[in-house]
Design an enzyme around this catalytic site. Structure first.
Site, PDB file in Angstrom:
ATOM      1  N   GLY A  20       0.801  -1.213   0.000  1.00 42.90           N
ATOM      2  CA  GLY A  20       0.000   0.000   0.000  1.00 42.90           C
ATOM      3  C   GLY A  20       0.833   1.262   0.000  1.00 42.90           C
ATOM      4  O   GLY A  20       0.581   2.193  -0.766  1.00 42.90           O
ATOM      5  N   MET A  21       1.839   1.324   0.849  1.00 39.13           N
ATOM      6  CA  MET A  21       2.675   2.515   0.984  1.00 39.13           C
ATOM      7  C   MET A  21       4.140   2.231   0.705  1.00 39.13           C
ATOM      8  O   MET A  21       4.959   3.144   0.744  1.00 39.13           O
ATOM      9  CB  MET A  21       2.559   3.075   2.423  1.00 39.13           C
ATOM     10  CG  MET A  21       1.204   3.670   2.748  1.00 39.13           C
ATOM     11  SD  MET A  21       0.966   5.271   1.950  1.00 39.13           S
ATOM     12  CE  MET A  21      -0.646   5.728   2.639  1.00 39.13           C
ATOM     13  N   VAL A  24       9.149  -3.227  -2.198  1.00 38.69           N
ATOM     14  CA  VAL A  24      10.185  -4.140  -1.727  1.00 38.69           C
ATOM     15  C   VAL A  24      11.124  -4.454  -2.885  1.00 38.69           C
ATOM     16  O   VAL A  24      10.678  -4.849  -3.972  1.00 38.69           O
ATOM     17  CB  VAL A  24       9.580  -5.436  -1.158  1.00 38.69           C
ATOM     18  CG1 VAL A  24      10.696  -6.378  -0.690  1.00 38.69           C
ATOM     19  CG2 VAL A  24       8.626  -5.129  -0.006  1.00 38.69           C
ATOM     20  N   LYS A  39      12.650  -3.090   2.198  1.00 45.58           N
ATOM     21  CA  LYS A  39      11.304  -2.516   2.172  1.00 45.58           C
ATOM     22  C   LYS A  39      11.445  -1.002   2.293  1.00 45.58           C
ATOM     23  O   LYS A  39      12.043  -0.496   3.254  1.00 45.58           O
ATOM     24  CB  LYS A  39      10.466  -3.085   3.324  1.00 45.58           C
ATOM     25  CG  LYS A  39       9.009  -2.670   3.287  1.00 45.58           C
ATOM     26  CD  LYS A  39       8.208  -3.409   4.359  1.00 45.58           C
ATOM     27  CE  LYS A  39       6.738  -3.063   4.297  1.00 45.58           C
ATOM     28  NZ  LYS A  39       5.946  -3.820   5.296  1.00 45.58           N
ATOM     29  N   ASP A 136      -2.099  -8.436  11.681  1.00 45.85           N
ATOM     30  CA  ASP A 136      -2.373  -8.456  10.237  1.00 45.85           C
ATOM     31  C   ASP A 136      -1.918  -9.787   9.643  1.00 45.85           C
ATOM     32  O   ASP A 136      -1.278  -9.832   8.585  1.00 45.85           O
ATOM     33  CB  ASP A 136      -1.685  -7.282   9.541  1.00 45.85           C
ATOM     34  CG  ASP A 136      -2.239  -7.034   8.136  1.00 45.85           C
ATOM     35  OD1 ASP A 136      -3.378  -7.489   7.854  1.00 45.85           O
ATOM     36  OD2 ASP A 136      -1.550  -6.400   7.324  1.00 45.85           O
TER      37      ASP A 136
END
Length: 641
Positions: A20-21, A24, A39, A136
């Protein structure tokens, strides 16, 4: 967009993936020539309003995962920033994720599922022990290396016990895998990860998510909050009832009803998956024709029998070591020369079995088994009047053992023995195994002797009674009585049963007793809360006077003591948690109607549902009032009373 040549000190080799933001890359640490996964968050692409919180959370991910050193968790090497980028250098896993595994094979082999789920739970158990909740857990965050090694990654929204970064009321996570408390924006703890792991296990076992939604995150979250997932075995014939029990407990809406740790879930999942593999193997190797069993018993059964010490039998010269030279050594039913009942105790702890033998061997023929397989082999050879099983044993849960024992020997009375008050297992023991009683360890010797004596008396009386296992009647004169104070289920229950049966709705159990003075009732469906003493007392007294009436209780109570009380003193036929799964409700009611039909055909079967009179309750003011009403009820089964 062309990747940069370097970020910080790292030389960029190729793009690996996007989030999303973040992005990698595969990169090289030039100092030690180590390949890493880098990342990266590009600061220039962030809005001014979000830059601080995104960077803070990104750094927080490095802190959460960086404190975890475990072979099942991706290792963090470094957090860093340059003028344009923030980055985390971490272990590079050359393989796929569970998400990609599911794309290739929507129902992987059971052994493959086991080899993913158990390492995942191992990683979570360690993470939780270090005070870190992931929050998550989803297929794309579980990586599988080239040798099959499982690694958990992406602690971007993890919670550290000492941190207040996540505020109450902030919804974080991926909806398909979010727990109910996450959907509500409530506080989270390790049981949140237990839930998410349960969702992943469900998806691996069935090829579908338990709550697929209808195209939007909001619909998924509504399903998570309101619906009960179908049993996994509905979508995979290789799965057993034991696996259904384990997954449904992992997916419990309320955290206190779930497994309380990843280790607890892992222990039961291991038993369940082994049971599924064993059952699938047996089914695949089963002969196409059924051979007639030959007389005699196996070497294992002889070994089992030789371990049992019994007193001399009246009129015989049997020594204290009891052996079985042939099947005829144990008569199938008691005779005047052999009056003692047969009891089978199942527990993996020898000290428990020895204690039980010392209590009962002077009154009964006592046999023991240390596993479900031993118990089933014994039940296939000999009829016993009572089986008492522990809940937690290697190889099989007591709930599943008693369910199968019911199929092998339906007239054998069943008791569940356990050392912990776990609500889900208690409810499962009733709904799956139809136990006669529930006994806690450590037990009171006087209490357990009384319960066993009652159970044995019933088992002897039912030994030669024919049990009907047919479908529910299409029509019947007796009514289904629904006790629903808020009229919450009226429409749904009428739609399920109104075309075939008489369905009567009342607001309270007191009203139900009035209705039953003029109308025969087969099944009561009652919505009761945790503190309704009058309803609880009425159920007990009604069962004492009319054990032929079968009760299904709808409840959101988390009090295991209340449920045990209703099991032992009111013989509740089934329990169903709210919010209701109407498919389960329909199945429970059909099972109750089938049982009631069996009562009509063989009234002696009712004795297995009879409870002892509670003198203290009957003598109380409330008890006298309720008994006065109950004694006015008509007899529903004339052959019984």
């Amino acid at each position: 967009m062309t990747p940069p040549q370097t970020i910080g000190k790292y030389s960029i080799e190729r793009l690996v993936g996007r989030g999303g933001m973040s992005i990698v890359y595969q990169a090289i640490d030039p100092t030690i020539h180590r390949t890493v996964a880098l990342k990266v968050v590009d600061k220039l692409l962030l809005d001014d309003n979000e830059r601080n919180i995104v960077l803070e959370r990104f750094k927080y991910e490095a802190q959460a995962a960086g404190r975890l050193i475990h072979p099942r968790i991706v290792t963090i090497f470094e957090y860093g920033e340059d003028e344009r980028h923030a980055f985390i250098a971490m272990e590079l896993i050359r393989g796929d994720s569970v998400h990609e595994l599911l794309l290739r094979d929507h129902q992987p082999p059971l052994e493959r599922v086991r080899d993913v789920v158990l390492p995942l739970l191992d990683a979570l158990e360690y993470s939780h022990s270090q005070g870190v909740t992931h929050r998550d857990i989803k297929p794309s965050n579980i990586l599988i290396g080239p040798q099959g090694e499982v690694k958990v990654t992406d602690f971007g929204i993890a919670r550290i016990e000492s941190s207040a970064l996540t505020q109450y009321g902030l919804v974080v996570g991926t909806p398909f895998y979010m727990s109910p408390e996450q959907c509500m924006g409530e506080d989270t703890d390790p049981r949140t990860d237990v839930y998410s792991a349960g969702v992943i296990a469900y998806e691996l076992l069935t090829g579908r998510r338990p709550f697929p939604g209808k195209g939007s995150n909001a619909s998924v979250m509504r399903e998570v909050l309101d619906n009960t997932a179908p049993n996994p075995s509905e979508f995979n014939a290789r799965l057993t009832g034991q696996m259904d029990y384990v997954i449904q407990k992992a997916l419990a809406k309320r955290p206190e009803d779930r497994y309380q740790s990843s280790r607890e879930l892992a222990d039961d999942f291991r038993l369940a998956i082994e049971d599924c593999v064993r059952s699938a193997t047996l089914a695949a190797s089963a002969p196409t024709t059924v051979e007639t069993p030959q007389p005699g018993i196996s070497a294992d059964m002889l070994s089992l029998a030789r371990r049992v010490r019994l007193p001399p039998i009246e009129g015989g010269d049997l020594a204290s070591d009891f052996t079985l030279p042939a099947a005829s050594a144990l008569p199938d039913t008691p005779t005047s020369d052999q009056p003692k009942a047969k009891i089978l105790f199942v527990d993996d702890e020898e000290r428990i079995l020895n204690a039980l033998k010392s209590i009962f061997r002077n009154r009964y023929h006592v046999f023991t088994a240390t596993s479900g397989d031993q118990a089933f082999e014994f039940l296939q050879k000999f009829r016993v009047h009572l089986i008492v099983s522990d809940q937690r044993m290697p190889g099989m849960l007591g709930v599943e053992l008693l369910r199968r024992a019911k199929e092998l020997s339906p007239n054998t009375v069943r008791i569940l023995l356990t050392g912990y008050s776990d609500l889900a297992s208690i409810v499962g023991s009733i709904n799956e195994g139809e136990v006669y009683r529930f006994i806690n360890k450590p037990w009171n010797n006087q209490d357990i002797q009384g319960i066993v004596a009652e159970a044995v008396a019933i088992g002897i009386e039912l030994a030669d009674t024919s049990v009907s296992t047919g479908p529910p009647p299409e029509k019947m004169d007796e009514a289904i009585l629904v006790v629903d104070p808020a009229q919450s289920y009226k429409r749904a229950i009428d739609e399920l049963f109104g075309d075939s049966y008489h369905v009567v709705h009342v607001a309270s159990l007191a009203d139900a007793l009035v209705v039953m003075q003029s109308r025969a009732v087969a099944v009561i469906i009652a919505d009761i809360g945790p503190a309704q003493a009058e309803e609880t007392a009425a159920f007990k007294l009604l069962k004492q006077e009319h054990p032929e009436i079968l009760s299904i209780v709808l409840t959101d109570a988390s009090d295991s003591e209340l449920v045990i009380e209703l099991i032992n003193e009111a013989q509740i036929f089934r329990f169903l948690n709210k919010p209701l799964n109407y498919k389960l409700l329909k199945g429970h009611v059909q099972a109750a109607l089938s049982r009631y039909l069996a009562f009509k055909q063989a009234p002696a079967l009712v004795k297995q549902h009879k409870v002892s009179s509670a003198d203290k309750l009957r003598a109380s003011n409330l008890g006298r009032v309720l008994l006065d009403k109950i004694k006015r009820l008509r007899n529903f089964l004339p052959g019984f009373k």
